[in-house]
Structures are given as structure tokens and as C-alpha cells.
Write a protein that holds these residues in place. Structure first.
Motif, short mmCIF file in Angstrom:
data_model
loop_
_atom_site.label_atom_id
_atom_site.label_comp_id
_atom_site.label_asym_id
_atom_site.label_seq_id
_atom_site.Cartn_x
_atom_site.Cartn_y
_atom_site.Cartn_z
N LEU A 61 0.81 -1.22 0.00
CA LEU A 61 0.00 0.00 0.00
C LEU A 61 0.85 1.27 0.00
CD1 LEU A 61 -2.74 -1.10 2.56
CD2 LEU A 61 -2.80 -1.24 0.06
N HIS A 62 2.03 1.21 0.59
CA HIS A 62 2.88 2.39 0.71
C HIS A 62 3.43 2.87 -0.64
CE1 HIS A 62 5.12 -1.35 1.30
NE2 HIS A 62 6.10 -0.77 0.63
N ARG A 63 3.22 2.10 -1.69
CA ARG A 63 3.67 2.51 -3.02
C ARG A 63 2.65 3.41 -3.72
NH1 ARG A 63 6.60 -2.84 -5.70
NH2 ARG A 63 8.21 -3.09 -4.07
N ARG A 72 0.79 10.67 0.03
CA ARG A 72 0.34 12.04 0.26
C ARG A 72 -0.24 12.21 1.66
NH1 ARG A 72 -4.08 15.20 0.23
NH2 ARG A 72 -5.51 13.48 -0.22
N LEU A 73 -0.98 11.22 2.13
CA LEU A 73 -1.65 11.32 3.42
C LEU A 73 -0.75 10.93 4.59
CD1 LEU A 73 -5.15 9.88 2.47
CD2 LEU A 73 -4.64 12.22 3.16
N ASP A 122 1.65 5.67 11.49
CA ASP A 122 0.46 6.48 11.26
C ASP A 122 -0.60 5.64 10.54
OD1 ASP A 122 -1.33 8.57 11.02
OD2 ASP A 122 -0.13 9.72 9.60
N PHE A 123 -0.18 4.91 9.51
CA PHE A 123 -1.12 4.06 8.80
C PHE A 123 -1.63 2.93 9.68
CE2 PHE A 123 -1.98 0.11 6.54
CZ PHE A 123 -3.08 0.50 5.78
N ALA A 124 -0.73 2.26 10.40
CA ALA A 124 -1.13 1.12 11.24
C ALA A 124 -2.12 1.56 12.32
CB ALA A 124 0.11 0.48 11.87
N GLY A 180 -14.46 16.46 12.20
CA GLY A 180 -13.80 17.75 12.34
C GLY A 180 -12.29 17.67 12.49
N TRP A 181 -11.76 16.46 12.62
CA TRP A 181 -10.31 16.27 12.73
C TRP A 181 -9.71 16.09 11.33
CZ3 TRP A 181 -7.66 13.44 17.25
CH2 TRP A 181 -8.30 13.74 18.46
N PRO A 182 -8.53 16.64 11.04
CA PRO A 182 -7.84 16.31 9.79
C PRO A 182 -7.59 14.81 9.65
CG PRO A 182 -6.86 18.25 10.79
CD PRO A 182 -7.83 17.70 11.80
N ALA A 183 -7.48 14.10 10.78
CA ALA A 183 -7.24 12.65 10.75
C ALA A 183 -8.39 11.90 10.09
CB ALA A 183 -7.04 12.12 12.17
N LEU A 184 -9.57 12.51 10.03
CA LEU A 184 -10.72 11.85 9.42
C LEU A 184 -10.47 11.56 7.94
CD1 LEU A 184 -13.64 10.84 9.76
CD2 LEU A 184 -14.41 13.14 9.14
N GLN A 185 -9.70 12.43 7.28
CA GLN A 185 -9.39 12.21 5.86
C GLN A 185 -8.62 10.90 5.68
OE1 GLN A 185 -7.02 15.31 4.09
NE2 GLN A 185 -7.33 14.58 2.00
N LYS A 186 -7.72 10.60 6.62
CA LYS A 186 -6.96 9.36 6.55
C LYS A 186 -7.87 8.15 6.77
CE LYS A 186 -2.80 11.59 8.39
NZ LYS A 186 -1.86 11.66 9.53
#
Length: 341
Positions: free
Chosen positions: A117-119, A125-126, A163-165, A184-190
Motif C-alpha cells: 500500500l505504501h507505493r 500524500r496522506l 500512522d497508517f497502522a 472535524g479532525w484532519p485525521a478523518l481524511q486518513k
């Protein structure tokens, strides 16, 4: 199971001389094995074909490029869990809830490795580039909303892979209600990206399934004594040794109060509660906090400090002070060693 192993009845002193490879442990038939089955069921519910292989080693870890993870030996027998607690005060992953939290995290690494997935550009970007070197220490921002909060010490902030894990673990947990929790958190995008990504790979075969087993317990010649000597050094911290100003703000050195209870005795009495609560507030390990408390108790005794005023308020004030000092240390200095999870 507790009676299968002769060492289960040994004293700590004798047990510590045993080599890890001679413990003869297996996951099958243990409560940890049941946790693995539960993890697989969670993956089945999401139609994720990759089921990480799990083996026994000396700590939790998922090696780079491997679609599986290791669990620490001490979880596989109650005698070893007691030894772990006696050496490090707490047992990481020692409850069903904590074990599942860590397994979901490690599963995230295995999924990342298996599906490469990291490729992906959107992943990079995230989360950042997986190729970034792991730091020897990291300085978290506890107030940041760019990352999910799952394992202790804001671990998502340590590296893109973590971060991904961490994000995957929050997503995978049944009934986690992450959409509301992180609204409302930027983390929601991830989290939303992971949700789309897992839907995309659902039902597909992993691209790079690697079932390698790294550092299995049967190959580790280290004795339990050597293992815990190293672990205690890793969990040790180097807080500034000058606690006098803090202690004198809370306790009295005035000879008029010499008949009051000693501050050293007061801190010893409440030591376990202080350790537990501040650990929960800060994410710091209880073993590390206990070292600081040992130094503070010794200094309070040397200064002949006394308890003056309501003890409940004093206890609260002390825990707030220790929390503030711990957070300042974590954010401003980092640890002297890296603890891989």
C-alpha cells in the motif's frame, strides 16, 4: 496449560536463568490464540483475504515486507505474565482489550506489506513516505488532530508506517464509530481513505505475501535475566534530577510541622495510584514513572518535607505536577531510546 511446563513452579531467581528458546511456548490453545482468531474474524467481516501469520518472539513487531507479526512470549503463560509485571510493573497487551488493540495495529503493518500500500501516491500524500528512516526518538504533539489516537504515547506521530497502522486499527475495530469520534479532525481524511482502500482490496489476493518468521522464540539464546536487564534500560528515562522546587511548592520544610506526616511516606503510600493515573493521562510507562517517584521520594526524605493541608487535594496537585513534568519531557526531549511496536 499452567502445569505443562516445569518452570511454571520455579522461583523468579531460577526462572530468570532460563533461555527464552527453552520456554517451549506455542500460541495454539492459549488466550492469545483466541485473540488471533478474533482478529481473523474481523478481517473476514471486511472481506480482507490476507490473514497475518503470527509467531512468538521477545516483543511485539511486524518486520518490514513481512505480512505477519510477532507476539511477546510472556503473554502465553500466567507465570510469565507475573514475571513481566514484577520486572516492568505492567504487562503490555496483558488484557483482552489491550491485546486486540495491539494486534489490530500490527495487522495494519501486515496488510500494508502484503498489498504494498505504501507505493500508492495517495497513501504517500496522506501518511508520508514509508522509506523515511525510523527516528531514535520522536517528540509528539498531544494536541494534534492530524493523527488518530490508538496506542499510548501518540504513536501515530512517530513514522508514516505507524500512522497508517494506527489509522487502520481504529478503522478495523468493530463499532468504533470513527466517523463521529474524529468528526472535524484532519485525521478523518486518513480514515476515509483507509475505508475506500480496504473496499478496493476486499476479496483480492495480496500482491507480495511473505510468510517469513523473524526472530522466533526458539532461536533466541538470551536468558530472561538478560532480556529484562535490557528492557528496563529501554524503559528508563532521564528526567532532570532537580525536583526540589516542585517538592517545596507542595510540601513544607518548616520545623513547626515536624509532627506532621512525612512527604516521603505520603508518596510511598499513594505510589501505585499516582503511577497508574499519571500513566493513563500521559501514556508514559509505569516503570518509567516509578523511577521518577523513587527519586522524588528520596529527595523528599532528605529535605525532611512534611504534609500540610488536605491530603486529597495534595495528592491531586502532585499528580497534576508529575503529569505536567512528564508531558514537558516527552514533548521537549523525547526518550533516550526507541521502543518499536
Amino acid at each position: 496449560m499452567p502445569h505443562r511446563f516445569p518452570w511454571a513452579r520455579w522461583s523468579d531467581q531460577r526462572l530468570m536463568l532460563l533461555k527464552l528458546r527453552d520456554l517451549g511456548l506455542r500460541i495454539d490453545g492459549t488466550w492469545v490464540g483466541s485473540c488471533v482468531d478474533e482478529l481473523y474474524a474481523e478481517l473476514d467481516a471486511r472481506d480482507i483475504r490476507l490473514k497475518p501469520h503470527v509467531w512468538v518472539s521477545d516483543e511485539w513487531f511486524s518486520p518490514g515486507g513481512v505480512s505477519g507479526f510477532a507476539v511477546p512470549f510472556y503473554l502465553l503463560h500466567p507465570r510469565l505474565m507475573r514475571l513481566e509485571k514484577s520486572q516492568l510493573i505492567e504487562v503490555e497487551g496483558g488484557s483482552h482489550h489491550e491485546c486486540m488493540k495491539i494486534m489490530r495495529h500490527e495487522c495494519g503493518h501486515a496488510i500494508q506489506h502484503g498489498y504494498q500500500l505504501h507505493r500508492r501516491r495517495e497513501w504517500q500524500r496522506l501518511f508520508g513516505k514509508s522509506s523515511v528512516k525510523y527516528p531514535e526518538a520522536y517528540r509528539p504533539n498531544p494536541a494534534s488532530k492530524k493523527y488518530v489516537q490508538h496506542l499510548r504515547r501518540w504513536y501515530a506521530q512517530s513514522h508514516p508506517d505507524e500512522d497508517f497502522a494506527e489509522t487502520f486499527a481504529v478503522w478495523l475495530k468493530p463499532r468504533s464509530d470513527w466517523k463521529r469520534r474524529y468528526a472535524g479532525w484532519p485525521a478523518l481524511q486518513k480514515l476515509e481513505y483507509v475505508d475506500r482502500l480496504m473496499a478496493e482490496i476486499a476479496g483480492t489476493v495480496p500482491k507480495a505475501r511473505n510468510r517469513e518468521v523473524v526472530d522466533p522464540l526458539r532461536s533466541i539464546k538470551t536468558t530472561l535475566f538478560e532480556h529484562y536487564t535490557y528492557r528496563r534500560a529501554v524503559y528508563s528515562v532521564e528526567y532532570p534530577p532537580h525536583y526540589d522546587e516542585d517538592l517545596l511548592r507542595l510540601f513544607s520544610s518548616d520545623p513547626r510541622h515536624r509532627h506532621k506526616p512525612t512527604a516521603a511516606g505520603f508518596l510511598r503510600t499513594h505510589r501505585a495510584d499516582i503511577r497508574r493515573i499519571v500513566s493513563r493521562w500521559t501514556g508514559e510507562y509505569q516503570f518509567s514513572l516509578d523511577q521518577v517517584l523513587t527519586d522524588m521520594i528520596g529527595r523528599a526524605r532528605e529535605l525532611k518535607l512534611r504534609v500540610v493541608g488536605p491530603e486529597r487535594q495534595l495528592l491531586t496537585d502532585f499528580m497534576v505536577l508529575l503529569t505536567a513534568r512528564t508531558m514537558s519531557f516527552l514533548v521537549g526531549q523525547g526518550r533516550r531510546d526507541w521502543i518499536a511496536v
